[in-house]
Design a protein around this motif. Sequence first.
Motif, PDB file in Angstrom:
ATOM      1  N   ARG A  17       0.829  -1.204   0.000  1.00 46.79           N
ATOM      2  CA  ARG A  17       0.000   0.000   0.000  1.00 46.79           C
ATOM      3  C   ARG A  17       0.871   1.265   0.000  1.00 46.79           C
ATOM      4  NH1 ARG A  17      -5.155   0.607   1.301  1.00 46.79           N
ATOM      5  NH2 ARG A  17      -5.213  -1.545   2.070  1.00 46.79           N
ATOM      6  N   SER A  18       1.906   1.264   0.844  1.00 47.88           N
ATOM      7  CA  SER A  18       2.799   2.419   0.922  1.00 47.88           C
ATOM      8  C   SER A  18       3.509   2.651  -0.407  1.00 47.88           C
ATOM      9  CB  SER A  18       3.820   2.207   2.037  1.00 47.88           C
ATOM     10  OG  SER A  18       4.780   3.229   2.055  1.00 47.88           O
ATOM     11  N   LEU A  19       3.954   1.566  -1.044  1.00 42.10           N
ATOM     12  CA  LEU A  19       4.649   1.683  -2.333  1.00 42.10           C
ATOM     13  C   LEU A  19       3.727   2.259  -3.394  1.00 42.10           C
ATOM     14  CD1 LEU A  19       7.066   1.104  -4.216  1.00 42.10           C
ATOM     15  CD2 LEU A  19       6.119  -1.198  -4.532  1.00 42.10           C
ATOM     16  N   ILE A  20       2.505   1.765  -3.478  1.00 42.73           N
ATOM     17  CA  ILE A  20       1.547   2.237  -4.482  1.00 42.73           C
ATOM     18  C   ILE A  20       1.239   3.717  -4.274  1.00 42.73           C
ATOM     19  CG2 ILE A  20      -0.826   2.000  -5.301  1.00 42.73           C
ATOM     20  CD1 ILE A  20      -0.573  -1.014  -4.572  1.00 42.73           C
ATOM     21  N   GLU A  21       1.070   4.119  -3.023  1.00 44.93           N
ATOM     22  CA  GLU A  21       0.787   5.526  -2.723  1.00 44.93           C
ATOM     23  C   GLU A  21       1.951   6.425  -3.128  1.00 44.93           C
ATOM     24  OE1 GLU A  21      -0.111   5.356   1.418  1.00 44.93           O
ATOM     25  OE2 GLU A  21      -2.227   4.812   1.108  1.00 44.93           O
ATOM     26  N   LYS A  22       3.186   5.948  -2.912  1.00 46.37           N
ATOM     27  CA  LYS A  22       4.351   6.752  -3.299  1.00 46.37           C
ATOM     28  C   LYS A  22       4.472   6.862  -4.817  1.00 46.37           C
ATOM     29  CE  LYS A  22       7.064   5.957   0.867  1.00 46.37           C
ATOM     30  NZ  LYS A  22       8.285   5.353   1.466  1.00 46.37           N
ATOM     31  N   LEU A  23       4.197   5.774  -5.525  1.00 42.40           N
ATOM     32  CA  LEU A  23       4.251   5.824  -6.984  1.00 42.40           C
ATOM     33  C   LEU A  23       3.182   6.762  -7.538  1.00 42.40           C
ATOM     34  CD1 LEU A  23       4.848   2.047  -7.834  1.00 42.40           C
ATOM     35  CD2 LEU A  23       6.504   3.921  -8.028  1.00 42.40           C
ATOM     36  N   ALA A  24       2.022   6.771  -6.898  1.00 44.16           N
ATOM     37  CA  ALA A  24       0.948   7.669  -7.328  1.00 44.16           C
ATOM     38  C   ALA A  24       1.300   9.126  -7.040  1.00 44.16           C
ATOM     39  CB  ALA A  24      -0.357   7.287  -6.641  1.00 44.16           C
ATOM     40  N   ALA A  25       2.009   9.356  -5.935  1.00 40.15           N
ATOM     41  CA  ALA A  25       2.378  10.727  -5.553  1.00 40.15           C
ATOM     42  C   ALA A  25       3.485  11.291  -6.430  1.00 40.15           C
ATOM     43  CB  ALA A  25       2.795  10.765  -4.082  1.00 40.15           C
ATOM     44  N   HIS A  26       4.281  10.387  -7.055  1.00 40.89           N
ATOM     45  CA  HIS A  26       5.398  10.827  -7.895  1.00 40.89           C
ATOM     46  C   HIS A  26       5.118  10.443  -9.353  1.00 40.89           C
ATOM     47  CE1 HIS A  26       8.076  12.033  -4.616  1.00 40.89           C
ATOM     48  NE2 HIS A  26       7.617  10.991  -3.965  1.00 40.89           N
ATOM     49  N   ARG A  27       4.161  11.103  -9.933  1.00 40.92           N
ATOM     50  CA  ARG A  27       3.808  10.798 -11.323  1.00 40.92           C
ATOM     51  C   ARG A  27       4.952  11.111 -12.277  1.00 40.92           C
ATOM     52  NH1 ARG A  27      -1.297  13.487 -13.415  1.00 40.92           N
ATOM     53  NH2 ARG A  27      -0.833  12.046 -15.123  1.00 40.92           N
ATOM     54  N   ASP A  28       5.832  12.037 -11.838  1.00 38.78           N
ATOM     55  CA  ASP A  28       6.957  12.383 -12.709  1.00 38.78           C
ATOM     56  C   ASP A  28       7.966  11.255 -12.834  1.00 38.78           C
ATOM     57  OD1 ASP A  28       7.621  12.617 -10.086  1.00 38.78           O
ATOM     58  OD2 ASP A  28       8.634  14.545 -10.252  1.00 38.78           O
ATOM     59  N   PHE A  29       7.859  10.205 -11.999  1.00 38.34           N
ATOM     60  CA  PHE A  29       8.724   9.039 -12.172  1.00 38.34           C
ATOM     61  C   PHE A  29       8.315   8.226 -13.405  1.00 38.34           C
ATOM     62  CE2 PHE A  29       9.874   8.591  -7.374  1.00 38.34           C
ATOM     63  CZ  PHE A  29      10.683   9.714  -7.495  1.00 38.34           C
ATOM     64  N   GLY A  30       7.061   8.388 -13.811  1.00 41.20           N
ATOM     65  CA  GLY A  30       6.593   7.681 -15.001  1.00 41.20           C
ATOM     66  C   GLY A  30       6.379   6.198 -14.801  1.00 41.20           C
ATOM     67  N   ILE A  31       6.010   5.787 -13.574  1.00 38.52           N
ATOM     68  CA  ILE A  31       5.733   4.370 -13.295  1.00 38.52           C
ATOM     69  C   ILE A  31       4.248   4.243 -12.963  1.00 38.52           C
ATOM     70  CG2 ILE A  31       6.238   2.405 -11.798  1.00 38.52           C
ATOM     71  CD1 ILE A  31       9.017   3.583 -11.367  1.00 38.52           C
ATOM     72  N   GLU A  32       3.543   3.523 -13.798  1.00 36.48           N
ATOM     73  CA  GLU A  32       2.100   3.353 -13.641  1.00 36.48           C
ATOM     74  C   GLU A  32       1.792   1.936 -13.153  1.00 36.48           C
ATOM     75  OE1 GLU A  32      -0.795   3.126 -17.102  1.00 36.48           O
ATOM     76  OE2 GLU A  32      -1.115   5.175 -16.389  1.00 36.48           O
ATOM     77  N   VAL A  33       1.037   1.842 -12.073  1.00 31.69           N
ATOM     78  CA  VAL A  33       0.688   0.535 -11.517  1.00 31.69           C
ATOM     79  C   VAL A  33      -0.422  -0.088 -12.354  1.00 31.69           C
ATOM     80  CG1 VAL A  33      -0.159  -0.718  -9.497  1.00 31.69           C
ATOM     81  CG2 VAL A  33       1.373   1.256  -9.198  1.00 31.69           C
ATOM     82  N   ALA A  34      -0.081  -1.167 -13.054  1.00 29.80           N
ATOM     83  CA  ALA A  34      -1.055  -1.841 -13.913  1.00 29.80           C
ATOM     84  C   ALA A  34      -1.974  -2.757 -13.118  1.00 29.80           C
ATOM     85  CB  ALA A  34      -0.329  -2.649 -14.985  1.00 29.80           C
ATOM     86  N   GLY A  35      -1.550  -3.130 -11.925  1.00 30.63           N
ATOM     87  CA  GLY A  35      -2.382  -3.994 -11.096  1.00 30.63           C
ATOM     88  C   GLY A  35      -1.627  -4.512  -9.892  1.00 30.63           C
ATOM     89  N   VAL A  36      -2.379  -5.091  -8.966  1.00 30.45           N
ATOM     90  CA  VAL A  36      -1.817  -5.673  -7.745  1.00 30.45           C
ATOM     91  C   VAL A  36      -1.987  -7.180  -7.815  1.00 30.45           C
ATOM     92  CG1 VAL A  36      -2.016  -5.799  -5.231  1.00 30.45           C
ATOM     93  CG2 VAL A  36      -2.323  -3.610  -6.402  1.00 30.45           C
ATOM     94  N   VAL A  37      -0.951  -7.902  -7.420  1.00 31.86           N
ATOM     95  CA  VAL A  37      -0.979  -9.360  -7.414  1.00 31.86           C
ATOM     96  C   VAL A  37      -1.032  -9.807  -5.959  1.00 31.86           C
ATOM     97  CG1 VAL A  37       0.214 -11.470  -8.087  1.00 31.86           C
ATOM     98  CG2 VAL A  37       0.352  -9.438  -9.552  1.00 31.86           C
ATOM     99  N   ALA A  38      -2.102 -10.513  -5.607  1.00 31.57           N
ATOM    100  CA  ALA A  38      -2.313 -10.924  -4.219  1.00 31.57           C
ATOM    101  C   ALA A  38      -1.529 -12.187  -3.894  1.00 31.57           C
ATOM    102  CB  ALA A  38      -3.794 -11.152  -3.956  1.00 31.57           C
TER     103      ALA A  38
END
Length: 465
Positions: free
Chosen positions: A158-179
């Motif tokens: 959850r923390s990782l996904i939130e950080k990636l969303a907060a840093h859109r300039d990194f250009g990493i888009e979460v395509a999905g979560v694997v449980a």
Amino acid sequence: MLARHRDLFATGLFVLDAALFYGSWMAAYALRFYLLGLAAPRGIPPVELYFWFGAVLTPVALIVLRTFRLYRSARTARLGQELFALTQAVAATTLIAGVASFFTRGELSRLTLLIFAAVALIALFSSRLAIRFVLRAFRRGGRNLRHALVVGTGDLARSLIEKLAAHRDFGIEVAGVVAERAGAGTEVAGARVVGTVADLPTLVEELRAELVYLALPRAEWQAEEVALEGLADSTAAVRLVPDLGRAFTLNATVEDFDGTPVVLVTESPGQGWNAVAKRVFDFALSTFGLVVLSPALAAIAIWVRLDSPGPVLYTQERVGLNGRRFGMLKFRTMRVDADSGETPAWSKPDDPRRTRAGRILRPLSLDELPQLWNVFLGQMSLVGPRPEQPYYVERFRASVPRYMLRHHVKAGITGWAQIHGLRGDTPLERRIEYDLYYIRNWSLLFDVRIILLTLVRVFRDASAH
């Protein structure tokens, strides 16, 4: 396709750096001998000498840049880290040029070398800033993206996904979560769950994921093994996010131990170049302070000597870096029998043990000035956690969690806790909180800020008595 684009970008950056280095070298020649109007007692050397030397120096500079790993993908790298690596590379290249000049009878102007270093730094810094600005603008607009799968549904993921969303300039888009397994829910931090670890190889192909982040808690080590096994022949780049949530981390890093990656959970920031920079800073300012303040130090010493019987300086054993003990100096501001009790005692308001001079010196913290000598000797730093007496260290380490972490850096004359009024007999938990914040966020600029705030606040510190 993405890998090919990365290779093209790295090649283009390589060519650009070559042009910048060569251009900086020839610009330094022009500035030194023509444009700045500087005297040339030995005459102006032929441009051909610098032309051919630059042709040799440029590939050497590129090799140095590669040594500092400046051509790897740096989407999530901090700008400060990249600029520092560039500074080191330019310094190394300039040093190599200087050594080469020495062995070729010193025909190169030393001033030209310094101008070259300055021009090369400006050119390389400007190019990196411009490239970052353009790329991050593209990424914010939805271009130049890399698609990632995040394996895990817990707090770490959850923390990782939130950080990636907060840093859109990194250009990493979460395509999905694997449980880890079925039934883990439908989404995590706004990202949808697309399958389980068993489906991971298929999901990578279907979603065209270029990155896979393994963000699993340590208890799910079996799921991590399954994920790694499934990705063994995948084209996706795999990133392992270590679960250190149950361990208090202090500047955690990863080092290579003869091919084995080792996570450093608690590591002092004062290592390598940081240690050298801080020591040079401390040595220079303590030397300056001892020289400039010598008349005041002499006047205070005479005052203390005439005010009450006993020595001028008071040496007290304290615990510093890595638990080592040293004698911390102060001007004596209490009676010679002040420590006659069985256990040490902190000073208190209107302490009857104070001398007449102590009533003035202690509130103004002037009694601490002799510690500049401790800093000069390397026993202390100008800025850091205040050192405690061994009695209190043994008492606190047994009862206060994380207390000994403050000894990962040198003790200081002043510190982040002290400028917030936390000194002497004040809440220990808050002092440790401020000390650890300082250690985590250390920089020379932070030290300068604390020193300036100390000068401003020392005359109105209610906790000094």
